[in-house]
Scaffold this active site. Structure first.
Site, PDB file in Angstrom:
ATOM      1  N   ARG A  24       0.848  -1.196   0.000  1.00 22.45           N
ATOM      2  CA  ARG A  24       0.000   0.000   0.000  1.00 22.45           C
ATOM      3  C   ARG A  24       0.879   1.240   0.000  1.00 22.45           C
ATOM      4  O   ARG A  24       1.743   1.382   0.855  1.00 22.45           O
ATOM      5  CB  ARG A  24      -0.925   0.017   1.218  1.00 22.45           C
ATOM      6  CG  ARG A  24      -1.951  -1.094   1.202  1.00 22.45           C
ATOM      7  CD  ARG A  24      -2.838  -1.045   2.418  1.00 22.45           C
ATOM      8  NE  ARG A  24      -3.656  -2.255   2.498  1.00 22.45           N
ATOM      9  CZ  ARG A  24      -4.376  -2.593   3.555  1.00 22.45           C
ATOM     10  NH1 ARG A  24      -4.389  -1.816   4.624  1.00 22.45           N
ATOM     11  NH2 ARG A  24      -5.090  -3.703   3.558  1.00 22.45           N
ATOM     12  N   SER A 116      -7.850  -1.346   1.001  1.00 23.20           N
ATOM     13  CA  SER A 116      -8.817  -1.678   2.049  1.00 23.20           C
ATOM     14  C   SER A 116      -9.559  -0.446   2.564  1.00 23.20           C
ATOM     15  O   SER A 116     -10.258   0.217   1.826  1.00 23.20           O
ATOM     16  CB  SER A 116      -8.122  -2.438   3.175  1.00 23.20           C
ATOM     17  OG  SER A 116      -9.058  -2.925   4.112  1.00 23.20           O
ATOM     18  N   ASP A 288     -16.154  -1.574   4.600  1.00 21.44           N
ATOM     19  CA  ASP A 288     -15.007  -0.771   4.175  1.00 21.44           C
ATOM     20  C   ASP A 288     -14.888  -0.784   2.653  1.00 21.44           C
ATOM     21  O   ASP A 288     -15.751  -1.305   1.948  1.00 21.44           O
ATOM     22  CB  ASP A 288     -13.723  -1.256   4.850  1.00 21.44           C
ATOM     23  CG  ASP A 288     -13.286  -2.628   4.374  1.00 21.44           C
ATOM     24  OD1 ASP A 288     -14.125  -3.372   3.833  1.00 21.44           O
ATOM     25  OD2 ASP A 288     -12.095  -2.969   4.541  1.00 21.44           O
ATOM     26  N   ASP A 292     -14.336  -6.320   3.056  1.00 18.10           N
ATOM     27  CA  ASP A 292     -14.030  -7.423   3.973  1.00 18.10           C
ATOM     28  C   ASP A 292     -14.266  -7.064   5.442  1.00 18.10           C
ATOM     29  O   ASP A 292     -14.326  -7.948   6.285  1.00 18.10           O
ATOM     30  CB  ASP A 292     -12.609  -7.969   3.761  1.00 18.10           C
ATOM     31  CG  ASP A 292     -11.513  -6.932   3.942  1.00 18.10           C
ATOM     32  OD1 ASP A 292     -11.833  -5.754   4.202  1.00 18.10           O
ATOM     33  OD2 ASP A 292     -10.331  -7.306   3.818  1.00 18.10           O
ATOM     34  N   ARG A 293     -14.442  -5.777   5.744  1.00 26.52           N
ATOM     35  CA  ARG A 293     -14.687  -5.377   7.135  1.00 26.52           C
ATOM     36  C   ARG A 293     -16.141  -4.945   7.321  1.00 26.52           C
ATOM     37  O   ARG A 293     -16.790  -4.498   6.379  1.00 26.52           O
ATOM     38  CB  ARG A 293     -13.765  -4.231   7.545  1.00 26.52           C
ATOM     39  CG  ARG A 293     -12.299  -4.592   7.486  1.00 26.52           C
ATOM     40  CD  ARG A 293     -11.431  -3.459   7.979  1.00 26.52           C
ATOM     41  NE  ARG A 293     -10.020  -3.773   7.760  1.00 26.52           N
ATOM     42  CZ  ARG A 293      -9.034  -3.353   8.529  1.00 26.52           C
ATOM     43  NH1 ARG A 293      -9.281  -2.591   9.577  1.00 26.52           N
ATOM     44  NH2 ARG A 293      -7.789  -3.672   8.262  1.00 26.52           N
ATOM     45  N   THR A 357      -1.954 -10.651  14.139  1.00 27.75           N
ATOM     46  CA  THR A 357      -2.828  -9.841  13.293  1.00 27.75           C
ATOM     47  C   THR A 357      -2.506 -10.098  11.824  1.00 27.75           C
ATOM     48  O   THR A 357      -1.350 -10.116  11.431  1.00 27.75           O
ATOM     49  CB  THR A 357      -2.637  -8.354  13.627  1.00 27.75           C
ATOM     50  OG1 THR A 357      -3.047  -8.136  14.980  1.00 27.75           O
ATOM     51  CG2 THR A 357      -3.459  -7.470  12.711  1.00 27.75           C
ATOM     52  N   LYS A 389     -11.735 -12.329   5.340  1.00 30.38           N
ATOM     53  CA  LYS A 389     -12.853 -11.827   6.136  1.00 30.38           C
ATOM     54  C   LYS A 389     -13.920 -11.315   5.172  1.00 30.38           C
ATOM     55  O   LYS A 389     -13.615 -10.999   4.032  1.00 30.38           O
ATOM     56  CB  LYS A 389     -12.390 -10.762   7.117  1.00 30.38           C
ATOM     57  CG  LYS A 389     -11.481  -9.683   6.574  1.00 30.38           C
ATOM     58  CD  LYS A 389     -10.938  -8.845   7.714  1.00 30.38           C
ATOM     59  CE  LYS A 389      -9.991  -7.762   7.205  1.00 30.38           C
ATOM     60  NZ  LYS A 389      -8.599  -8.188   7.202  1.00 30.38           N
TER      61      LYS A 389
END
Length: 560
Positions: A24, A116, A288, A292-293, A357, A389
């Protein structure tokens, strides 16, 4: 007509090391000459001999530079021996949809164009990550291999004059130096929606949402935050489940997310929170940028922490047809996530895993059949239906729980706490801090908490005393492949089960983000105000970490 492969000389760029979920950087970085080409070439080369004749999935969250990058990936893939690409229409695919497509089509992997929850637009962030053949994010060994190639790259391969219109669904075949190459531009939502219909009982949910089963329609507010989920939300919640048009907002994917910061939390989804707080709603949800969130809130904006969301879904998993059919294996959470799901696992006799994480750490456990539900405090929830996710899956799971229990969200939580007790939880984010002082802070704190005299020490604040049971820099050995991840975050565990965790995040595109996690367990006092219940432990955490001194910040950027 046969198209020719061009070999283009290039030089390495520093810093193309993929983080927790890919590379990113600012758009201006990715649009430097050969920058994106170098990184994509490295991804392709990292697949080795498996690349020849393979199928790859390509798509992203619709942010600025997404379509151009997707078209570039088509030209690079053609030159590197890939046989077939499945490309989302206009370059758009949610991250969960990519994972589903990889698994459904037995593809070698997928290239996902997303940063993301980071902001989009020409001045903001872009990202590229690779998902492997199980549909999950590439593991450390693979991303390290990609990075090594980026440091040594001298050339990339390109079919410069390959023309493809990815705005139109259809199949186009090419001859690349005598070898066939196919690009199939696919409807972005069709496969994913089919997959959800296999997991959930849509007929039952439609009767519940429409009010046919209860006499009262479910009042929902679903906010896609101008991210990729918009078209998925419209197809599932409006067309399949019969919700009203006013139930969904911000459903047009925009290159800059319409100026929104597509991070589903109480700060950035304030519009949703305020609307649900003031209106007559049963459930509110936000997603998001790449889908995925998720964030779940109940009537009057009753906030469900991600750790509680995970625990409640775990308790009621068998209300979902997929788990009735496939059984319930173990549960897992990331280390900073409050340990509410551990208590459910203990009661149900299921294995519970604590991992670093990063969603990639759940994949091996799923592939080994030891894990079917997992989550992270950073608003990620998912199951073994894919290897990412999945925000929409989580909302469908919650609606299934509401339908199964006949209760509202707040009542579901209160009943859960009465059985299991409550993990009060908060996360403080200090964004874009100077990196050097942050690294010094972590080193100083690690020295403090790993000193022999630290265990057994007591800290008092606000009338509460906490005695240290253990403290370390978390490391993890994968039970399946025995790989080891070290230095995953500083944690202090107290004798009552409460915890303090400090991490530097690897997902921002500039500076360092310090994350402070506070997890306080109460068996009896489950209806207190979270901020009041957590304050003593927050004060102790700031004292031990010396966070204000090192960061120069007196308050966090975001409180979750």
């Amino acid at each position: 007509m046969s198209l020719t492969v061009e070999i283009v000389a290039t030089k390495p760029y520093e810093g193309q090391k993929p983080g927790t979920s890919g590379l990113r950087k600012k758009v201006k970085v990715f649009t430097q000459p050969n920058y994106t080409e170098n990184f994509v070439q490295a991804i392709l080369e990292a697949n080795g001999a498996a690349l020849a004749g393979s199928t790859l999935v390509v798509g992203g969250d619709g942010r600025f530079y997404c379509k151009e990058a997707a078209e570039l990936i088509v030209r690079l893939s053609a030159a590197n021996g890939v046989s077939k690409l499945l490309v989302g229409q206009n370059g758009i695919l949610s991250t969960p949809a990519v994972s589903s497509l990889i698994r459904h089509n037995k593809a070698l992997g997928g290239i996902v164009l997303t940063a993301s929850h980071n902001p989009g637009g020409p001045e903001n962030d872009f990202g590229i990550k690779f998902n492997c053949e199980n549909g999950g994010p590439a593991p450390d060994a693979f991303t390290n291999h990609i990075y090594k190639i980026t440091t040594e790259i001298k050339e990339y391969k390109l079919v410069r004059n390959l023309q493809i219109d990815i705005s139109k669904v259809g199949v186009t075949s090419f001859d690349i130096a005598g070898k066939p190459f196919t690009v199939e531009v696919i409807d972005s939502v069709a496969n994913y929606v089919r997959h959800m219909e296999e997991i959930f009982d849509f007929a039952k949910l439609k009767d519940f949402v429409s009010g046919k089963a209860t006499g009262k329609p479910l009042k929902m507010r679903i906010d896609a935050m101008n991210g990729v989920t918009g078209s998925y939300v419209r197809e599932i919640f409006l067309n399949r489940l019969g919700a009203t048009e006013s139930s969904v907002v911000h459903t047009t994917p925009l290159p800059d997310f319409g100026g929104l910061h597509p991070d589903p939390n109480l700060t950035y989804a304030k519009d949703l929170v305020d609307t649900v707080a003031q209106g007559d709603y049963d459930i509110g949800a936000a997603f998001d940028g790449d889908g995925d969130r998720n964030m779940i809130i109940g009537s009057k904006a009753f906030f469900v922490t991600p750790s509680d969301s995970l625990a409640v879904i775990a308790h009621y998993l068998e209300a979902i047809p997929y788990f009735q059919k496939n059984g319930v294996q173990g549960f897992a959470r990331s280390m900073p996530t409050a340990s509410a799901v551990d208590l459910v696992g203990r009661k149900l006799g299921k294995e519970v895993f604590e991992v670093p994480t990063g969603w990639k750490y759940f994949g091996n456990l799923m592939d080994a059949g030891r894990l079917c539900l997992c989550g992270e405090e950073s608003f990620g929830t998912g199951s073994n239906h894919i290897r990412e996710k999945d925000g929409i899956w989580a909302v469908l799971a919650w609606i299934s729980v509401m339908q199964h229990t006949g209760k509202g969200i707040e009542d579901i939580l209160k009943q859960h706490w009465s059985v299991y007790g409550r993990n009060y939880f908060t996360r403080y984010d200090y964004e874009e801090c100077a990196s050097d002082p942050c690294n010094e802070m972590v080193a100083t704190m690690e020295k403090t908490i790993t000193a022999p005299e630290f265990v057994g020490k007591s800290y008092s604040s606000g009338g509460k005393t906490y005695k240290v049971k253990e403290a370390d820099n978390f490391s993890y050995t994968d039970p399946v492949d025995k790989s080891v991840a070290t230095k995953q975050g500083l944690r202090i565990v107290f004798e009552d089960g409460s915890r303090i965790v400090v991490r530097l995040s690897g997902t921002g595109s500039s500076g360092a983000t310090v994350r402070l996690y506070i997890d306080s367990y109460e068996k009896e006092n489950v209806l207190g105000q979270a901020s009041v219940m957590l304050k003593p432990l927050i004060d102790i955490a700031l004292e031990i970490s010396q966070l204000p001194k090192f960061t120069g910040r007196n308050a966090p950027t975001v409180i979750t």
